[in-house]
Design an enzyme around this catalytic site. Structure first.
Site, PDB file in Angstrom:
ATOM      1  N   LYS A 130       0.602  -1.070  -0.037  1.00 18.07           N
ATOM      2  CA  LYS A 130      -0.402  -0.119  -0.265  1.00 18.07           C
ATOM      3  C   LYS A 130       0.779   0.762  -0.001  1.00 18.07           C
ATOM      4  CE  LYS A 130      -3.330   1.047   3.259  1.00 18.07           C
ATOM      5  NZ  LYS A 130      -4.022   0.608   3.975  1.00 18.07           N
ATOM      6  N   ARG A 168       6.430   1.108   6.268  1.00 16.18           N
ATOM      7  CA  ARG A 168       5.593   0.965   8.680  1.00 16.18           C
ATOM      8  C   ARG A 168       6.385  -0.598   8.843  1.00 16.18           C
ATOM      9  NH1 ARG A 168      -0.240  -1.226   9.401  1.00 16.18           N
ATOM     10  NH2 ARG A 168       0.250  -1.753  11.892  1.00 16.18           N
ATOM     11  N   HIS A 184       0.038  -0.283  17.079  1.00 14.27           N
ATOM     12  CA  HIS A 184      -1.842   1.184  16.381  1.00 14.27           C
ATOM     13  C   HIS A 184      -0.536   2.439  16.986  1.00 14.27           C
ATOM     14  CE1 HIS A 184      -4.755  -1.672  16.297  1.00 14.27           C
ATOM     15  NE2 HIS A 184      -4.351  -1.842  15.090  1.00 14.27           N
ATOM     16  N   GLY A 201      -8.343  -4.103  13.614  1.00 15.40           N
ATOM     17  CA  GLY A 201      -7.896  -4.243  14.414  1.00 15.40           C
ATOM     18  C   GLY A 201      -7.927  -3.238  16.045  1.00 15.40           C
ATOM     19  N   ARG A 232     -10.430 -11.081  16.476  1.00 15.16           N
ATOM     20  CA  ARG A 232      -9.305 -11.606  17.656  1.00 15.16           C
ATOM     21  C   ARG A 232     -10.054 -11.234  19.617  1.00 15.16           C
ATOM     22  NH1 ARG A 232      -5.405  -7.039  16.098  1.00 15.16           N
ATOM     23  NH2 ARG A 232      -3.702  -8.667  14.276  1.00 15.16           N
ATOM     24  N   ASP A 248     -17.280  -8.151  11.409  1.00 18.84           N
ATOM     25  CA  ASP A 248     -17.374  -6.847  10.634  1.00 18.84           C
ATOM     26  C   ASP A 248     -18.122  -5.725  11.040  1.00 18.84           C
ATOM     27  OD1 ASP A 248     -18.011  -4.192   8.629  1.00 18.84           O
ATOM     28  OD2 ASP A 248     -17.105  -5.032   7.256  1.00 18.84           O
ATOM     29  N   ARG A 254     -20.170  -3.521  10.192  1.00 15.51           N
ATOM     30  CA  ARG A 254     -21.566  -3.196   9.613  1.00 15.51           C
ATOM     31  C   ARG A 254     -22.475  -4.547   9.669  1.00 15.51           C
ATOM     32  NH1 ARG A 254     -17.601  -1.022   4.918  1.00 15.51           N
ATOM     33  NH2 ARG A 254     -16.321  -3.202   5.927  1.00 15.51           N
ATOM     34  N   GLY A 269     -11.405   2.570  11.985  1.00 21.78           N
ATOM     35  CA  GLY A 269     -12.737   1.441  10.914  1.00 21.78           C
ATOM     36  C   GLY A 269     -13.926   2.223  11.642  1.00 21.78           C
ATOM     37  N   GLY A 315     -14.305   3.616  14.931  1.00 20.22           N
ATOM     38  CA  GLY A 315     -14.438   4.371  15.142  1.00 20.22           C
ATOM     39  C   GLY A 315     -14.885   6.006  15.069  1.00 20.22           C
ATOM     40  N   GLU A 316     -14.234   5.896  13.125  1.00 23.19           N
ATOM     41  CA  GLU A 316     -14.993   6.929  12.340  1.00 23.19           C
ATOM     42  C   GLU A 316     -15.972   6.778  11.819  1.00 23.19           C
ATOM     43  OE1 GLU A 316     -11.264   7.111   9.462  1.00 23.19           O
ATOM     44  OE2 GLU A 316     -10.011   6.471  11.068  1.00 23.19           O
ATOM     45  N   ASN A 317     -17.009   4.703  11.613  1.00 20.73           N
ATOM     46  CA  ASN A 317     -17.446   4.639  10.835  1.00 20.73           C
ATOM     47  C   ASN A 317     -18.793   4.582  11.767  1.00 20.73           C
ATOM     48  OD1 ASN A 317     -16.757   6.046   7.990  1.00 20.73           O
ATOM     49  ND2 ASN A 317     -15.397   4.214   8.634  1.00 20.73           N
TER      50      ASN A 317
HETATM   51  P1  ADP Z   1      -7.886  -2.571   9.158  1.00 17.09           P
HETATM   52  O1  ADP Z   1      -7.378  -1.054   8.994  1.00 17.09           O
HETATM   53  O2  ADP Z   1      -7.296  -2.640  10.435  1.00 17.09           O
HETATM   54  O3  ADP Z   1      -7.610  -3.069   8.735  1.00 17.09           O
HETATM   55  P2  ADP Z   1      -9.959  -0.390   9.734  1.00 17.09           P
HETATM   56  O4  ADP Z   1      -9.056   0.365  10.920  1.00 17.09           O
HETATM   57  O5  ADP Z   1     -10.044   0.104   8.116  1.00 17.09           O
HETATM   58  O6  ADP Z   1      -9.042  -1.783   9.610  1.00 17.09           O
HETATM   59  O7  ADP Z   1     -11.257  -1.010   9.821  1.00 17.09           O
HETATM   60  C1  ADP Z   1     -11.846  -1.515   9.352  1.00 17.09           C
HETATM   61  C2  ADP Z   1     -13.325  -1.869   9.930  1.00 17.09           C
HETATM   62  O8  ADP Z   1     -14.215  -0.972   9.761  1.00 17.09           O
HETATM   63  C3  ADP Z   1     -14.445  -3.443   9.541  1.00 17.09           C
HETATM   64  O9  ADP Z   1     -14.352  -4.294   9.291  1.00 17.09           O
HETATM   65  C4  ADP Z   1     -16.253  -2.744   9.982  1.00 17.09           C
HETATM   66  O10 ADP Z   1     -15.701  -3.375  10.982  1.00 17.09           O
HETATM   67  C5  ADP Z   1     -15.515  -1.101   9.932  1.00 17.09           C
HETATM   68  N1  ADP Z   1     -16.346  -0.564   9.709  1.00 17.09           N
HETATM   69  C6  ADP Z   1     -16.147   0.610   8.138  1.00 17.09           C
HETATM   70  N2  ADP Z   1     -16.938   0.629   7.945  1.00 17.09           N
HETATM   71  C7  ADP Z   1     -18.018   1.237   8.406  1.00 17.09           C
HETATM   72  C8  ADP Z   1     -19.925   1.720   9.050  1.00 17.09           C
HETATM   73  N3  ADP Z   1     -19.805   2.318   7.576  1.00 17.09           N
HETATM   74  N4  ADP Z   1     -20.286   1.046  10.372  1.00 17.09           N
HETATM   75  C9  ADP Z   1     -19.633   0.349  10.689  1.00 17.09           C
HETATM   76  N5  ADP Z   1     -18.545  -0.182  11.029  1.00 17.09           N
HETATM   77  C10 ADP Z   1     -17.568   0.005  10.286  1.00 17.09           C
END
Ligand code: ADP
Length: 392
Positions: free
Chosen positions: A14, A88, A177, A207, A236, A278, A280, A326, A328-330
């Site tokens: 990446k 990284r 992290h 994670g 995990r 996931d 979602r 993922g 925390g932001e979404n």
């Molecule tokens: P990593 O970098 O460790 O692979 P991310 O920080 O990208 O992980 O987080 C991925 C996770 O974020 C997904 O498995 C999902 O559970 C969560 N996620 C992403 N979008 C959403 C959303 N809209 N609502 C809830 N959870 C979400």
């Protein structure tokens, strides 16, 4: 100055290229299934995205294609314009408390530490060597996920196991992290307008980890010797009674390797819900009345609250809390569930503000005793900053 920020996995690469010190993202992309069938890469440029299927036998070929794409898209004219490449690295052990140049000695130490993070560190070395071959005149740096946690004191990094396990085998908490927690803390300090702060940062993605940060210095974090400690994660288990391991290994004749796979890949949200790792899907399950999804979410949120409570006491209070990565932001729901559980701290969620995704935002009201923020993390930018500084 053009700086490439790189994250190599065993079958992936990446990248993000920055113009520094302006911190402008010029181009980014992902090479997938390197060394496997059906490999491909995706490039993101000017808000557009394109993918190509191509043979990627190894990371060196991926770097060569990357350089070709940089030239084709007029990001660089000559190879020497790439002044720095920052990699990284997941595990830096107690050797590294900051970003350093990837000298032979440093790479040898990363290799030595691969026993603690076998897949990640080995893949990173492959990436470092490939980048050195393809972009030989750039300054190569290594940015460690563990470095920010090296300020944690023995009282918080040791386990209550025979002390010789630490002295002879380096068994201790290293965390992970770190680059993300450091970024989130720097943003929180900027938002609060001071650096003498007590912060709790929650990086919750696939994670997940929580850190306690005082005056910009990490004093504790929830991941341990490996990432499988602390919070419940996608797959995990996080903290468990360790005797469960020997009990189940005997009951079902499970080998240590199999047990490691179960605890890292088949546990967490997936293990409890039986549906998915996931968030979602868990939320969808809850909407459909799936009891195990309800339970998984409660356990997941409960563990985050436990750690925030613990760090509140360790810090002797808290000036701000942040959610990132993922989930925390979404995940509007997960953030709300956590804030509900923290009401005892005088936290008052701002329901409207929380109703958004992926934006840096205050999600509590003005009368909340502790402000809670969403801070989209940016580990790539941190890698680019450190690399730029070392290039100078
Ligand atoms: P990593 O970098 O460790 O692979 P991310 O920080 O990208 O992980 O987080 C991925 C996770 O974020 C997904 O498995 C999902 O559970 C969560 N996620 C992403 N979008 C959403 C959303 N809209 N609502 C809830 N959870 C979400």
């Amino acid at each position: 100055m053009k700086i490439l920020s790189v994250n190599c996995g065993s079958s992936s690469l990446k990248f993000k290229m920055y113009e520094m010190p302006e911190e402008e993202v010029l181009i980014s992309g992902l090479f997938e299934r390197i060394g496997e069938k059906a490999s491909e890469y995706t490039i993101k440029l000017n808000g557009e995205k394109y993918s190509k299927e191509v043979e990627l036998p190894n990371h060196k070929i991926a770097f060569e294609i990357l350089v070709d794409e940089l030239k084709k898209n007029n990001i660089i004219k000559k190879l020497d314009e790439i002044k720095g490449v920052g990699h990284r690295i997941v595990q830096g052990g107690d050797y590294f408390d900051k970003t350093v140049i990837a000298s032979d000695d440093v790479v040898a130490k990363i290799d030595e530490l691969a026993t603690l993070a076998p897949l990640h560190n080995k893949a990173a070395i492959t990436g470092i060597n490939a980048a050195k071959e393809v972009i030989p005149n750039a300054t190569e740096t290594v940015v460690f996920d563990t470095a920010f946690h090296q300020t944690i004191e023995p009282v918080n990094f040791l386990y209550a196991v025979p002390y010789e396990w630490y002295t002879d085998y380096k068994v201790r908490k290293y965390g992970a992290h770190g680059t993300s927690h450091k970024y989130i803390a720097s943003r929180l300090n900027a938002l609060l307008g001071r650096t003498n702060t007590k912060l709790i940062t929650c990086h919750i993605g696939s994670g997940a980890s929580v850190s306690a940060i005082k005056d910009g210095v990490c004093i504790d974090t929830s991941m341990g010797l490996t990432p499988n400690a602390g919070l419940i994660m996608g797959t995990r288990c996080g903290d468990v009674d360790t005797s469960i391991l020997t009990y189940m290994m005997q009951k079902k004749d499970i080998s240590p390797k199999e047990m490691d796979t179960i605890l890292n890949k088949k546990s967490g949200l997936l293990g409890i819900s039986g549906v998915s790792n996931d968030s979602r899907d868990i939320e969808e399950g809850i909407a459909k009345g799936n009891e195990r999804c309800v339970l998984a979410q409660k356990m997941y949120v409960g563990k985050i609250i436990d750690y925030i409570a613990m760090y509140y006491f360790e810090l002797g209070g808290v000036d701000a809390i942040a959610f990132s990565a993922g989930v925390g932001e979404n995940s509007i729901r997960t953030r709300m569930d956590i804030m509900e559980g923290l009401k005892v701290l005088g936290i008052v969620p701002d329901v409207d503000a929380n109703n958004s995704r992926g934006e840096e935002k205050l999600i509590t009201t003005n009368d909340s005793k502790v402000p809670v923020y969403v801070i989209p993390t940016d580990e790539e930018l941190m890698i680019a900053r450190d690399t730029y500084n070392l290039c100078n």
